[in-house]
Design an enzyme around this catalytic site. Structure first.
Site, PDB file in Angstrom:
ATOM      1  N   GLU A 163     -42.132  -7.628  -9.045  1.00 21.40           N
ATOM      2  CA  GLU A 163     -42.102  -6.517  -8.095  1.00 21.40           C
ATOM      3  C   GLU A 163     -42.993  -5.372  -8.592  1.00 21.40           C
ATOM      4  O   GLU A 163     -42.949  -5.027  -9.755  1.00 21.40           O
ATOM      5  CB  GLU A 163     -40.645  -6.032  -7.927  1.00 21.40           C
ATOM      6  CG  GLU A 163     -40.478  -4.957  -6.899  1.00 21.40           C
ATOM      7  CD  GLU A 163     -41.183  -5.304  -5.597  1.00 21.40           C
ATOM      8  OE1 GLU A 163     -40.843  -6.317  -4.967  1.00 21.40           O
ATOM      9  OE2 GLU A 163     -42.102  -4.557  -5.208  1.00 21.40           O
ATOM     10  N   LYS A 222     -47.826  -9.062 -14.162  1.00 21.28           N
ATOM     11  CA  LYS A 222     -46.897  -7.940 -14.014  1.00 21.28           C
ATOM     12  C   LYS A 222     -46.941  -7.045 -15.256  1.00 21.28           C
ATOM     13  O   LYS A 222     -47.036  -5.817 -15.144  1.00 21.28           O
ATOM     14  CB  LYS A 222     -45.477  -8.479 -13.769  1.00 21.28           C
ATOM     15  CG  LYS A 222     -44.400  -7.437 -13.771  1.00 21.28           C
ATOM     16  CD  LYS A 222     -44.552  -6.417 -12.657  1.00 21.28           C
ATOM     17  CE  LYS A 222     -43.731  -5.178 -12.932  1.00 21.28           C
ATOM     18  NZ  LYS A 222     -43.883  -4.130 -11.947  1.00 21.28           N
ATOM     19  N   VAL A 272     -46.285  15.689 -19.113  1.00 23.90           N
ATOM     20  CA  VAL A 272     -45.561  15.753 -20.380  1.00 23.90           C
ATOM     21  C   VAL A 272     -45.332  14.345 -20.963  1.00 23.90           C
ATOM     22  O   VAL A 272     -44.809  14.198 -22.064  1.00 23.90           O
ATOM     23  CB  VAL A 272     -44.242  16.538 -20.161  1.00 23.90           C
ATOM     24  CG1 VAL A 272     -43.410  15.924 -19.053  1.00 23.90           C
ATOM     25  CG2 VAL A 272     -43.408  16.677 -21.405  1.00 23.90           C
ATOM     26  N   CYS A 278     -39.730   1.041 -17.102  1.00 23.99           N
ATOM     27  CA  CYS A 278     -40.568  -0.144 -17.335  1.00 23.99           C
ATOM     28  C   CYS A 278     -41.839   0.019 -18.155  1.00 23.99           C
ATOM     29  O   CYS A 278     -42.190  -0.899 -18.886  1.00 23.99           O
ATOM     30  CB  CYS A 278     -40.905  -0.783 -15.998  1.00 23.99           C
ATOM     31  SG  CYS A 278     -39.430  -1.408 -15.193  1.00 23.99           S
TER      32      CYS A 278
HETATM   33  N1  NAI Z   1     -36.954  -0.086 -11.695  1.00 16.71           N
HETATM   34  C1  NAI Z   1     -38.130  -0.384 -11.188  1.00 16.71           C
HETATM   35  O1  NAI Z   1     -38.765   0.427 -10.540  1.00 16.71           O
HETATM   36  C2  NAI Z   1     -38.733  -1.737 -11.375  1.00 16.71           C
HETATM   37  C3  NAI Z   1     -38.102  -2.703 -12.151  1.00 16.71           C
HETATM   38  N2  NAI Z   1     -38.667  -3.950 -12.288  1.00 16.71           N
HETATM   39  C4  NAI Z   1     -37.979  -4.996 -13.042  1.00 16.71           C
HETATM   40  O2  NAI Z   1     -36.890  -5.474 -12.233  1.00 16.71           O
HETATM   41  C5  NAI Z   1     -35.780  -5.859 -13.046  1.00 16.71           C
HETATM   42  C6  NAI Z   1     -34.547  -5.119 -12.600  1.00 16.71           C
HETATM   43  O3  NAI Z   1     -34.759  -3.736 -12.788  1.00 16.71           O
HETATM   44  P1  NAI Z   1     -33.805  -2.644 -12.142  1.00 16.71           P
HETATM   45  O4  NAI Z   1     -33.478  -3.026 -10.744  1.00 16.71           O
HETATM   46  O5  NAI Z   1     -34.447  -1.342 -12.408  1.00 16.71           O
HETATM   47  O6  NAI Z   1     -32.495  -2.825 -13.060  1.00 16.71           O
HETATM   48  P2  NAI Z   1     -31.045  -2.220 -12.833  1.00 16.71           P
HETATM   49  O7  NAI Z   1     -30.445  -2.063 -14.177  1.00 16.71           O
HETATM   50  O8  NAI Z   1     -31.109  -1.038 -11.911  1.00 16.71           O
HETATM   51  O9  NAI Z   1     -30.258  -3.371 -12.036  1.00 16.71           O
HETATM   52  C7  NAI Z   1     -29.945  -4.601 -12.587  1.00 16.71           C
HETATM   53  C8  NAI Z   1     -28.564  -5.033 -12.068  1.00 16.71           C
HETATM   54  O10 NAI Z   1     -28.327  -6.369 -12.472  1.00 16.71           O
HETATM   55  C9  NAI Z   1     -26.912  -6.530 -12.674  1.00 16.71           C
HETATM   56  N3  NAI Z   1     -26.624  -7.713 -13.482  1.00 16.71           N
HETATM   57  C10 NAI Z   1     -26.948  -7.947 -14.777  1.00 16.71           C
HETATM   58  N4  NAI Z   1     -26.539  -9.177 -15.142  1.00 16.71           N
HETATM   59  C11 NAI Z   1     -25.959  -9.744 -14.051  1.00 16.71           C
HETATM   60  C12 NAI Z   1     -25.361 -11.020 -13.804  1.00 16.71           C
HETATM   61  N5  NAI Z   1     -25.312 -11.940 -14.753  1.00 16.71           N
HETATM   62  N6  NAI Z   1     -24.864 -11.260 -12.568  1.00 16.71           N
HETATM   63  C13 NAI Z   1     -24.926 -10.312 -11.605  1.00 16.71           C
HETATM   64  N7  NAI Z   1     -25.496  -9.103 -11.775  1.00 16.71           N
HETATM   65  C14 NAI Z   1     -26.013  -8.816 -12.999  1.00 16.71           C
HETATM   66  C15 NAI Z   1     -26.521  -5.228 -13.345  1.00 16.71           C
HETATM   67  O11 NAI Z   1     -25.129  -4.985 -13.204  1.00 16.71           O
HETATM   68  C16 NAI Z   1     -27.393  -4.202 -12.589  1.00 16.71           C
HETATM   69  O12 NAI Z   1     -26.696  -3.608 -11.514  1.00 16.71           O
HETATM   70  C17 NAI Z   1     -36.205  -5.554 -14.488  1.00 16.71           C
HETATM   71  O13 NAI Z   1     -36.720  -6.741 -15.044  1.00 16.71           O
HETATM   72  C18 NAI Z   1     -37.319  -4.552 -14.335  1.00 16.71           C
HETATM   73  O14 NAI Z   1     -38.244  -4.640 -15.384  1.00 16.71           O
HETATM   74  C19 NAI Z   1     -39.813  -4.277 -11.655  1.00 16.71           C
HETATM   75  C20 NAI Z   1     -40.469  -3.367 -10.854  1.00 16.71           C
HETATM   76  C21 NAI Z   1     -39.972  -2.032 -10.647  1.00 16.71           C
HETATM   77  O1  UGA Z   2     -42.410  -2.098 -13.125  1.00 17.78           O
HETATM   78  C1  UGA Z   2     -42.022  -1.019 -12.760  1.00 17.78           C
HETATM   79  O2  UGA Z   2     -40.925  -0.525 -13.042  1.00 17.78           O
HETATM   80  C2  UGA Z   2     -42.887  -0.117 -11.945  1.00 17.78           C
HETATM   81  O3  UGA Z   2     -43.451   0.856 -12.866  1.00 17.78           O
HETATM   82  C3  UGA Z   2     -44.237   1.875 -12.268  1.00 17.78           C
HETATM   83  O4  UGA Z   2     -43.467   2.589 -11.322  1.00 17.78           O
HETATM   84  P1  UGA Z   2     -42.479   3.769 -11.732  1.00 17.78           P
HETATM   85  O5  UGA Z   2     -42.208   3.721 -13.187  1.00 17.78           O
HETATM   86  O6  UGA Z   2     -41.339   3.695 -10.797  1.00 17.78           O
HETATM   87  O7  UGA Z   2     -43.260   5.122 -11.381  1.00 17.78           O
HETATM   88  P2  UGA Z   2     -44.777   5.586 -11.566  1.00 17.78           P
HETATM   89  O8  UGA Z   2     -45.179   6.317 -10.360  1.00 17.78           O
HETATM   90  O9  UGA Z   2     -45.659   4.510 -12.018  1.00 17.78           O
HETATM   91  O10 UGA Z   2     -44.648   6.670 -12.740  1.00 17.78           O
HETATM   92  C4  UGA Z   2     -44.330   6.289 -14.059  1.00 17.78           C
HETATM   93  C5  UGA Z   2     -44.404   7.511 -14.962  1.00 17.78           C
HETATM   94  O11 UGA Z   2     -45.751   7.918 -15.153  1.00 17.78           O
HETATM   95  C6  UGA Z   2     -45.894   9.301 -14.854  1.00 17.78           C
HETATM   96  N1  UGA Z   2     -47.248   9.538 -14.308  1.00 17.78           N
HETATM   97  C7  UGA Z   2     -47.721   8.767 -13.306  1.00 17.78           C
HETATM   98  C8  UGA Z   2     -48.979   8.976 -12.800  1.00 17.78           C
HETATM   99  C9  UGA Z   2     -49.795   9.987 -13.329  1.00 17.78           C
HETATM  100  O12 UGA Z   2     -50.956  10.221 -12.925  1.00 17.78           O
HETATM  101  N2  UGA Z   2     -49.288  10.739 -14.334  1.00 17.78           N
HETATM  102  C10 UGA Z   2     -48.024  10.545 -14.850  1.00 17.78           C
HETATM  103  O13 UGA Z   2     -47.608  11.250 -15.784  1.00 17.78           O
HETATM  104  C11 UGA Z   2     -44.772   9.585 -13.850  1.00 17.78           C
HETATM  105  O14 UGA Z   2     -44.458  10.947 -13.813  1.00 17.78           O
HETATM  106  C12 UGA Z   2     -43.668   8.736 -14.405  1.00 17.78           C
HETATM  107  O15 UGA Z   2     -42.995   9.400 -15.444  1.00 17.78           O
HETATM  108  C13 UGA Z   2     -45.399   1.219 -11.525  1.00 17.78           C
HETATM  109  O16 UGA Z   2     -46.143   2.237 -10.846  1.00 17.78           O
HETATM  110  C14 UGA Z   2     -44.896   0.184 -10.516  1.00 17.78           C
HETATM  111  O17 UGA Z   2     -46.004  -0.487  -9.915  1.00 17.78           O
HETATM  112  C15 UGA Z   2     -44.005  -0.842 -11.239  1.00 17.78           C
HETATM  113  O18 UGA Z   2     -43.473  -1.763 -10.318  1.00 17.78           O
END
Ligand code: NAI
Ligand code: UGA
Length: 465
Positions: A163, A222, A272, A278
């Site tokens: 994602e 990714k 900052v 991630c």
């Molecule tokens: N947060 C973000 O913006 C992004 C995150 N990712 C990736 O997506 C994945 C998930 O990230 P988040 O949604 O942020 O994590 P999160 O911590 O918000 O959610 C994960 C959920 O999975 C549940 N869980 C864990 N083990 C389980 C099991 N065995 N059965 C059922 N539920 C279970 C937890 O209770 C939790 O609610 C990670 O690998 C992260 O690196 C990728 C892109 C963007």
């Molecule tokens: O794998 C993930 O979790 C995601 O990580 C980032 O998304 P996110 O961390 O939600 O937010 P961003 O907008 O990327 O910002 C990340 C950090 O960088 C900082 N940032 C971003 C851009 C910039 O120009 N300067 C800067 O300091 C933001 O303030 C923030 O603290 C990526 O942008 C997503 O594509 C990816 O899916």
């Protein structure tokens, strides 16, 4: 190609929740069930009051409100949802390991493995299992091995579908994704599975934005995408330090380089330091993988992105201390913002945590105002560092619900998150409430130096002398 009628997603977090809500919204004929072992989280997804959803994202509550109970369901009945679904997304957390081999760098895959074992145990019909979580390259082979060796003769196809949404813009990123990446085997059944998953996204995205690759390229891409994005932030932050020593202005440098179409203008805002769940985790994982494949130069190259980010956070805290006459002990410092970026209540790895920790070590008294982050969360973030006792954290740091209350008798204000509302404040009133000289440290380059100095502030902006 198989027509899909039921999908399920394990993990109702920042990715699982919004992603599945958008799929349900765009594909009314598909029943989408999001399951989690965290009862409280699921209860909040099901709360009648849509303001109580566990995740704040612009546009999300409208989508959940329109589809929940029709073809979108949130439940803790994990086994039932797995058994019924044709496609199962694994979207659980994959934090950095805090123990054993690879501690501090490798991704902890225990939650993913538990999901795979659970699917193997429960499934009675063929399934497409999709890695939605961010995983180290070659994880799919581990999942495959678990599914094939513990299953009940069920046929599993494993796909990688990482994602790319960013928090704060998740709904828009999902609806208008630059691309969707689907990695899978190039066998006939692998290709068919890739096409089946592609058909879901094709409900709303043009075909050319749905990229199919082999599974390893998808997993690695990714990590690499996040590493490149974070690298840009560290690069511009490194230059911001140089700007402060010269008469260069980082905004002018960003514009000057960003107008080169080969460089591009996005992600060049000095700050900052980057936070979020991630960037750091995924780079550390990349560093770990490079080192384990015997590529120390590659590992060191990417590790520098993290080192520069740590430097930027420390530099900001040090600058506050040195400006306040080398002591912040007993001084009230107001923090505007705690989230790692605007429009999210997520605080994971937020720069604010580390800046606060450094100032608390110097015995500063911090008052935090953030429009979306709860008091509970802020204390949990600090306690997690284990730098001092929870009692000490609560004694030195207070959380308030009003920005003006935070400014009352403060020696300084530090802007840590770029919430839009900070621009709209009556900064004359803020100034009046503060002790003089009133220091303002802008870690997000939000305000005008000229305007703030005119009001009387001693104003510092990252990247500007
Ligand atoms: N947060 C973000 O913006 C992004 C995150 N990712 C990736 O997506 C994945 C998930 O990230 P988040 O949604 O942020 O994590 P999160 O911590 O918000 O959610 C994960 C959920 O999975 C549940 N869980 C864990 N083990 C389980 C099991 N065995 N059965 C059922 N539920 C279970 C937890 O209770 C939790 O609610 C990670 O690998 C992260 O690196 C990728 C892109 C963007
Ligand atoms: O794998 C993930 O979790 C995601 O990580 C980032 O998304 P996110 O961390 O939600 O937010 P961003 O907008 O990327 O910002 C990340 C950090 O960088 C900082 N940032 C971003 C851009 C910039 O120009 N300067 C800067 O300091 C933001 O303030 C923030 O603290 C990526 O942008 C997503 O594509 C990816 O899916």
């Amino acid at each position: 190609m198989k027509k899909v009628s039921k999908i399920c997603c394990i993990g109702a977090g920042y990715v699982g929740g919004p992603t599945m809500s958008v799929i349900a919204n765009q594909c009314p004929e598909i029943q989408v069930t999001v399951v989690d072992i965290n009862q409280e989280r699921i209860d909040r997804w099901n709360d009648e009051d849509l303001d109580k959803l566990p995740i704040y994202e612009p546009g999300l509550k409208e989508i959940v409100g329109a589809n929940r109970g029709k073809n979108l369901f949130f439940s803790t009945e994990v086994d039932k949802a797995i058994d019924e679904a044709e496609i199962i997304f694994i979207s659980v957390n994959t934090p950095t390991k805090t123990y054993g081999k690879g501690k501090g760098q490798a991704a902890d895959l225990k939650f993913v493995e538990l999901c795979a074992r659970n699917i193997a145990k429960v499934a009675t019909t063929d399934k497409i299992v999709v890695e939605k979580s961010t995983l180290p390259v070659r994880t799919a082979s581990a999942i495959k091995s678990i599914l094939e060796n513990t299953g009940n003769q069920v046929n599993f196809e494993i796909l990688s579908n990482p994602e790319f949404l960013a928090e704060g813009t998740a709904v828009d990123d999902l609806l208008n994704a630059d691309r969707v990446l689907i990695g899978g085997d190039d066998t006939p059944s692998g290709k068919a599975a890739k096409d089946t998953l592609s058909s879901i996204y094709a409900h709303w995205l043009p075909k050319e934005r749905i990229l199919q690759t082999n599974v390893w390229s998808s997993e690695l891409s990714k990590l690499v995408a996040n590493a490149f994005l974070a690298q840009r932030v560290s690069s511009i932050n490194a230059i911001s330090a140089l700007c402060e020593r010269t008469d260069a202005n980082i905004a002018e440098v960003s514009r000057a380089i960003g107008t080169d179409s080969r460089i591009g203008s996005k992600f060049l805002n000095a700050s900052v330091g980057f936070g979020g769940s991630c960037f750091q985790k995924d780079i550390l994982n990349l560093v770990y993988i490079a080192r384990s494949f015997g590529l120390p130069e590659v590992a060191d190259y990417w590790e520098q992105v993290i080192i520069m980010n740590d430097y930027q956070k420390k530099r900001f805290a040090d600058h506050i201390i040195s400006t306040l006459y080398n002591t912040v002990s007993g001084k009230k410092i107001a923090f505007y913002g705690w989230a790692f970026k605007k429009d999210t209540n997520d605080t994971r790895e937020s720069a604010a945590i580390y800046v606060a920790d450094a100032l608390l070590e110097e015995r500063a008294e911090i008052t935090v105002y953030d429009p979306k982050v709860s008091e509970e969360r802020i204390y949990a973030d600090l306690d997690y560092l284990e730098t001092r006792s929870p009692e000490e954290n609560r004694r030195l740091l207070k959380v308030v619900k009003e920005p003006m209350q935070a400014a009352e008798e403060a020696h300084a204000i530090a802007l840590l998150t770029e919430w839009d509302e900070f621009k709209t404040y009556n900064w004359d009133t803020v100034y009046e409430k503060m002790l003089k000289p009133a220091f303002l440290f802008d870690g997000r380059r939000m305000l005008s130096k000229e305007a703030m100095e005119k009001k009387g502030f001693q104003y510092y902006k990252i990247g500007q002398s």
